[in-house]
Design an enzyme around this catalytic site. Structure first.
Site, PDB file in Angstrom:
ATOM      1  N   GLY A 145      11.057  37.749  47.504  1.00 41.04           N
ATOM      2  CA  GLY A 145      11.698  38.767  46.677  1.00 41.04           C
ATOM      3  C   GLY A 145      11.911  38.254  45.272  1.00 41.04           C
ATOM      4  O   GLY A 145      13.025  37.882  44.886  1.00 41.04           O
ATOM      5  N   GLU A 194       3.286  26.163  44.591  1.00 37.55           N
ATOM      6  CA  GLU A 194       2.469  27.377  44.587  1.00 37.55           C
ATOM      7  C   GLU A 194       1.493  27.406  43.418  1.00 37.55           C
ATOM      8  O   GLU A 194       0.370  27.860  43.527  1.00 37.55           O
ATOM      9  CB  GLU A 194       3.408  28.586  44.515  1.00 37.55           C
ATOM     10  CG  GLU A 194       2.722  29.927  44.486  1.00 37.55           C
ATOM     11  CD  GLU A 194       2.296  30.429  45.849  1.00 37.55           C
ATOM     12  OE1 GLU A 194       2.191  29.596  46.753  1.00 37.55           O
ATOM     13  OE2 GLU A 194       2.057  31.623  45.992  1.00 37.55           O
TER      14      GLU A 194
END
Lengths: 304, 380
Positions: B130, B245
């Site tokens: 989120g 990431e």
């Protein structure tokens, strides 16, 4: 894997840096485009850095690293063939070397200063010694001394075959890839310095995002070109690795050279600034071995 | 410089390939055609990841006490390469094992680790992140979703958008603000998606069914214990998570796989004799190999314990260019192959390629980082 400069390589680069610093102090800008630094050539030779490829602790990747660093300099000398090809293919050939890959009568870089010519063709690979009497100097549009062989047949008649023509071709392709990554890096270094110092509209040019992003894109391509060339010199590298490095490097030349000249503005059109010493080497290197189109097709044929 | 794989690394790669040859079903590529966020792939990935976990190949880079086998940084990366080479059958779970799990392991309480780590390590969990909001995409620090303290709970109000996998996720790694501005005052909450007050609405998209969603939070009450790390100090945790990431996924593996399959088709239909087709194929392959080298450089730095730097962004830029080179090659020379089952990975590759320059920090953000931190250009 270890994708960094080793201590041994770093020590070698220190020597190269000292040699290039001496060359920089001799550099005279503002005159002809194709001046060749014979003292730099001799200095590199004298310090033994051109033989690195033949030492097991260094190898061809280190030679590619040296080529990249030397070509990054504004001083022009013959290093690609001497550092990457000669130690493994024709160590008995005198240098500087010129490399002939197409029509024997074509204009070739470094011929006016070369003492030997390496010939790479479909039929194989060979080299022959040359003297100034064999060469016709050609007015150079590029930042290299260019020349043409008067009588190719007579010169080819005294040529000596090399033992492994495929290796010679592969190393020659790798050498050009490393030269391209070096000259593009040198040009980028100069343009970054310019846009950092040069103020327009009340601020440094380098603060404009349109310039930042395009130079950053150049940096990514140049870094990739450099590491592909280094990888192509590794022990397990294949012919496809060398062609990958060459094809990629030749492909990125045009957009990068365009941006470098755009951001240096009119200054980059003069011979007072050394930008042409990088870009007008890149513009010739991108046509070696038939250019990006042929190199990419060669890669496709090797891969599939 | 050393560009060689060690014997151990090669053996690890062989182990993964053997596993894939054994466990990846013949219809996998048709399942992948539905897209990474689809119900079909998510359900497949649950079963597949359980098998990966049983073989010790889901979280090999984690500590042994949490289900891993202490594999090296390079081995972890080899796992990613092999998964991408076959179309990433882990589906959404790549996030769990690559950065959500490691962030919980690093910063979580004993209770949080006990609750979430075993199910991630077993291959049973689907998470969504989120992060992005209508007014906070690339500028993540401008997020507005609120988390207000009410006794032993926080009450969350706000909305997220472009949230991948939210429709099928059990948990959300949620960013919300308890106060402050910009990077100060942001918190991370680990919350079940079944919590009352959460509404998920799928967004029809070019990137496959079930991939993008809006997620609305209306008076969502979560216990204080669901907060990861210190209140208002989440930015450093986000940086840690994104460092895992941002290196970029080994997308070039899927690109080169798809490119090779396209070449076979072009040979079969006679187009391969065309110089332009071969030129463009070589160009796309060289771009993919360029991306590979820059990614390897970053992985090598990480393997040596060096801090993340702008070279990750250099690599991301190259990855995006390579993905688009292959995707555009397909559009130019095999547009008909996007339909039908001849090249089932072509469509998911295209969908991933068009998102490659946007997800995890837009390519322009990466270019900005390169300009400031790699080229050291002056800041405006």
């Amino acid at each position: 894997m270890f994708l960094d400069i080793s201590d041994d390589q770093d020590a070698l680069l220190t020597t190269v840096s000292a040699v290039l610093a001496r060359a920089k102090s001799r550099l005279v800008l503002g005159s002809g485009k194709a001046s060749f630094d014979l003292e730099l050539d001799a200095d590199l030779d004298k310090n033994g850095v051109l033989d690195a490829a033949s030492y097991p602790e260094f190898g061809v990747s280190t030679a590619a690293l040296i080529v990249h660093e030397v070509c990054r300099s504004a001083s022009i000398t013959e290093v690609g063939a001497s550092a990457v090809i000669r130690p493994l293919i024709c160590s008995d050939a005198p240098r500087p070397l010129a490399v002939l890959t197409g029509d024997p009568g074509q204009a070739v870089r470094f011929l006016p200063v070369a003492r030997a010519v390496l010939v790479l063709s479909e039929a194989g690979a060979s080299w022959f010694p040359v003297s100034p009497d064999d060469i016709e100097v050609v007015d150079s549009y590029f930042a290299y001394p260019m020349g043409r062989i008067h009588d190719p047949e007579r010169c080819l008649a005294r040529s000596r075959s090399v033992a492994d023509p495929m290796l010679a071709r592969r190393l020659a392709q790798l050498a050009v890839a490393a030269e391209i990554s070096g000259v593009l890096q040198g040009g980028l270094d100069a343009v970054v310095e310019h846009v950092t110092d040069r103020r327009q509209f009340g601020r440094p040019l380098g603060t404009f995002q349109s310039i930042q992003h395009r130079l950053a894109a150049c940096a990514s391509k140049i870094a990739a070109a450099k590491w592909l060339a280094f990888k192509a010199g590794s022990g397990s590298a294949t012919h496809a690795d060398a062609v990958t490095a060459l094809a990629y490097a030749q492909t990125v030349v045009d957009p990068i050279v365009y941006d470098l000249h755009q951001f240096l503005g009119a200054m980059g059109l003069t011979l007072e600034h050394p930008l042409y010493r990088w870009t007008y080497r890149a513009k010739l290197l991108k046509s070696e071995f038939g250019g990006a189109s042929r190199s990419n097709r060669e890669l496709a044929d090797l891969a599939w | 410089m050393n560009f060689e794989w060690s014997a151990r690394e090669q053996a690890f790669r062989d182990e993964i390939r053997s596993f894939l040859a054994r466990e990846l079903p013949p219809d996998w590529e048709k399942i992948a055609r539905h897209g990474p966020g689809s119900k079909q792939q998510t359900e497949f990935s649950r079963v597949f990841c359980t098998k990966l976990a049983e073989a010790g190949l889901l979280v090999p880079h984690w500590p042994k006490e949490h289900g891993g086998r202490g594999s090296s940084v390079w081995e972890h990366f080899i796992l990613g390469e092999e998964m991408w080479a076959v179309g990433e059958p882990r589906g959404p779970q790549y996030m769990n094992v690559n950065w959500i799990g490691p962030t919980i392991l690093r910063f979580g309480t004993a209770e949080q680790k006990a609750r979430y780590i075993p199910e991630i390590a077993a291959g049973n969990a689907v998470w969504c992140q989120g992060f992005s909001e209508p007014s906070a995409g690339s500028d993540l620090a401008s997020l507005r979703t609120r988390a207000d303290r009410d006794g032993d709970h926080f009450v969350i109000n706000g909305s997220k958008v472009w949230t991948s996998y939210a429709g099928l996720a059990q948990h959300c790694f949620l960013l919300a603000r308890t106060g402050g501005s910009r990077k100060d005052g942001i918190c991370i909450f680990l919350i079940p998606m079944q919590t009352p007050g959460i509404t998920v609405r799928p967004i029809p998209a070019l990137v496959g069914n079930g991939d993008l969603h809006e997620v609305f939070f209306q008076d969502v009450r979560v216990p204080v214990s669901s907060m990861l790390g210190e209140e208002g100090k989440a930015w450093s945790l986000i940086t840690y998570a994104l460092a895992n990431e941002r290196i970029g996924l080994p997308r070039y593996q899927l690109s080169t796989r798809v490119l090779g399959e396209m070449v076979e088709q072009l040979k079969a239909n006679g187009s391969w004799n065309d110089d332009i087709v071969r030129f463009r194929a070589g160009q796309a392959l060289a771009a993919s190999e360029a991306a590979r080298m820059l990614v390897y450089r970053v992985v090598d730095q990480r393997s040596r314990g060096l801090p993340p730097n702008a070279e990750s962004s250099l690599a991301r830029v190259a990855i995006v260019e390579a993905d688009h080179a292959v995707a555009n090659f397909a559009l130019d020379f095999l547009p008909e192959a996007f339909s039908g089952d001849v090249l089932p990975l072509l469509k998911p590759h295209h969908e991933r390629a068009i998102a490659a320059g946007i997800a995890s920090g837009a390519a322009e953000i990466q270019l900005g980082i390169v300009a400031s931190d790699y080229l050291n250009l002056p800041r405006s």
